[in-house]
Design a protein around this motif. Sequence first.
Motif, short mmCIF file in Angstrom:
data_model
loop_
_atom_site.label_atom_id
_atom_site.label_comp_id
_atom_site.label_asym_id
_atom_site.label_seq_id
_atom_site.Cartn_x
_atom_site.Cartn_y
_atom_site.Cartn_z
N UNK A 292 29.15 39.23 57.90
CA UNK A 292 28.02 40.00 57.39
C UNK A 292 28.39 40.73 56.11
N UNK A 293 29.26 41.73 56.20
CA UNK A 293 29.78 42.43 55.02
C UNK A 293 31.27 42.19 54.94
N UNK A 294 31.82 42.30 53.73
CA UNK A 294 33.23 41.93 53.54
C UNK A 294 33.73 42.57 52.25
N UNK A 295 35.04 42.46 52.03
CA UNK A 295 35.72 42.98 50.83
C UNK A 295 36.30 41.82 50.04
N UNK A 296 36.12 41.85 48.73
CA UNK A 296 36.70 40.80 47.89
C UNK A 296 37.97 41.35 47.24
N UNK A 297 39.01 40.51 47.18
CA UNK A 297 40.28 40.90 46.58
C UNK A 297 40.68 39.85 45.55
N UNK A 298 41.15 40.31 44.40
CA UNK A 298 41.56 39.37 43.36
C UNK A 298 41.50 40.03 41.99
N UNK A 299 41.54 39.19 40.95
CA UNK A 299 41.54 39.73 39.59
C UNK A 299 40.14 40.14 39.16
N UNK A 300 40.07 40.76 37.99
CA UNK A 300 38.80 41.31 37.50
C UNK A 300 37.79 40.21 37.23
N UNK A 301 38.24 39.09 36.72
CA UNK A 301 37.32 37.99 36.41
C UNK A 301 36.64 37.47 37.68
N UNK A 302 37.43 37.34 38.73
CA UNK A 302 36.88 36.88 40.01
C UNK A 302 35.91 37.91 40.60
N UNK A 303 36.27 39.19 40.53
CA UNK A 303 35.39 40.23 41.07
C UNK A 303 34.07 40.29 40.29
N UNK A 304 34.15 40.07 38.98
CA UNK A 304 32.91 40.07 38.18
C UNK A 304 32.00 38.93 38.60
N UNK A 305 32.57 37.77 38.91
CA UNK A 305 31.77 36.65 39.38
C UNK A 305 31.15 36.98 40.73
N UNK A 306 31.93 37.60 41.63
CA UNK A 306 31.39 37.98 42.94
C UNK A 306 30.28 39.00 42.80
N UNK A 307 30.41 39.89 41.82
CA UNK A 307 29.35 40.88 41.57
C UNK A 307 28.05 40.20 41.22
N UNK A 308 28.10 39.24 40.31
CA UNK A 308 26.89 38.53 39.90
C UNK A 308 26.29 37.75 41.07
N UNK A 309 27.14 37.09 41.85
CA UNK A 309 26.64 36.30 42.97
C UNK A 309 26.06 37.20 44.06
N UNK A 310 26.67 38.36 44.28
CA UNK A 310 26.16 39.30 45.29
C UNK A 310 24.79 39.82 44.89
N UNK A 311 24.62 40.12 43.61
CA UNK A 311 23.33 40.62 43.14
C UNK A 311 22.25 39.55 43.24
N UNK A 312 22.62 38.32 42.98
CA UNK A 312 21.63 37.24 42.98
C UNK A 312 21.31 36.74 44.38
N UNK A 313 22.27 36.82 45.32
CA UNK A 313 22.08 36.23 46.65
C UNK A 313 22.08 37.25 47.78
#
Length: 589
Positions: free
Chosen positions: A490-511
């Motif tokens: 359901x909810x989770x934490x993402x770990x990794x570099x800034x580029x990866x986190x920025x991509x997860x941010x965009x995908x989280x906002x869109x989906x």
Amino acid sequence: MIGKKVHSSKVKNKAASVRDLADYIRKPERLNPQEKVIYANGRAFITDSHAAQREEMVALASEAVRSKNPVNHYILSWREGEQPNPEQIEEAVTIFLDELGLAEHQAIYALHADTDNRHLHIAVNRVHPDTLKVVKINRGFDIEAVHRAVARIEHAQGWQREQRGRYRVQEDGGLGREHIEADRQRPRQPGQRKRDMENRTGEKSAERIAIEEGAPIIKRAQSWEQLHRELAEKGMRYVKKGSGAMIFVGEVGVKASSVDRGASLAKLQKRLGPYRPPSHQERIADRQPEPINPDAPRWREYIAGRKAHYASKAAEKQAQGQRQQQERLELSARLRARRNELLRGPWRGRGDALNALRSVIAAEQAAEKAAMSERHRRERDTHRQRFRSYPDLEAWYRLQEQPDLAEQWRYRASGPQGIEGDSDEPATPRDIRAYAPAIVGRQVQYLRREGPEADWWVAFVDKGKRIEIHDWRNPEATLAALQLAAQKWGSFTVTGNDEYKAMCTRLAAAHGFKIRNPELQEAIQVERLRIRQQWVRKPRTSNVDALGVLVDELRRQAPWSEPPVSSQQSEEPAQEDAQRGRPRMRMPR
């Protein structure tokens, strides 16, 4: 995007070098059947055909009699998943040549597709077609110009920027240099070719060993005797060569000045006095191949097979060469004896007959030599077919049917990015779009279904409490992994570099994924607001449709999370209320 320069051959002459480069760019399948051209073109030529343009470039390059080779070879490489179209390629070449100051110069270029990254080969002639002057790019620092061109191409076409990109386009259109202090403090690295070989084989180059182990010894040495002794203990030796010096790691020589600025012969002689060879024969320690990544599985097995392959190739090549040389000598001796025997005797007064016999003998012997040469050529071709290039480490892992190790090696620089949940739920196969689950021990690997099954690769791995994404630069793979995490936790934490986190941010906002990272919450809200504004501003067929979309978005983001209502479902009550004469509430903009 990255750009680099490929140095020309020092063995070939100018014309041969230019012809071979032009032919490789336009027709690479002649050398590598797997390498294909997607798009090709040329600029500043009078003719249209490849052969004619190639000869034009050779002729113009020949006008620069004082330049060994005025034709430079550059490569622009896009990230995985980025596929430029012909218009973007033409624009990229225009920006590239403008930045190098070669806009009016001859250029042959083609987009190749033999790796996971589309890459553009560019051969550009530095000889100006009108003035016949050879242009010195950026006062000799052409690599800096290449970095600037890459930054402008990324900015103009919207490609994802490299993390350590040297330049960035500013708001005013100018270029800003980045990582200056970091680059100054960055440890010295081997040359590009040595790093490429390390990436293919996983083995430390002699230059890297000399930099990491030899340079500290040279810096702290107080005498030539101490320098020679300590280098020998590490399997190295410092040898004077002409006016310079070489550092030998085993039997492989490395230019001393490339190891460290203070390692050059001139610098050491200023510090330690005139060069002195070892006073006695030092025992040089044996060195075994060393991995650049000590944790690489089965690397010793791979490197042993590689060394054995090339040792057998060299031994058989040497034996073949010696045997063929002996056969040539024996044939020459046999033909000479036969010729002497046939021409023995008095030939006075029979000169015409003697000349005719000599001609017949020469023709027969030439035929025998040609037959032997053809047989030797077939033997060499057979040898090349038997001893093809040994696969690189990633390809070797795949041949061993271990795609997970191949992906681990492929993305070793950044490492897999992760998603973590609260519960340690066992990994079980789930249906995630275009990814096939495969159970490996206690893990579930998700392979990208693309092409034949043998070519599928591991995109991400479910390890129970953590999901590791190997193909994280691919938004589709990251989206599929986030969908899997949403199903599990359901909810989770993402770990990794800034580029990866920025991509997860965009995908989280869109989906609508629920990411718990506190540092990402503001960015997610900003991205959601941006998406919402785009939807509201976008022209729609009716106000009812716009209202339905906005209601869906608001309900999806609301804390009570009611089931979303589609625009079609929301339109039916609106029509019903309109028939009954009741007004509908409008959402404030």
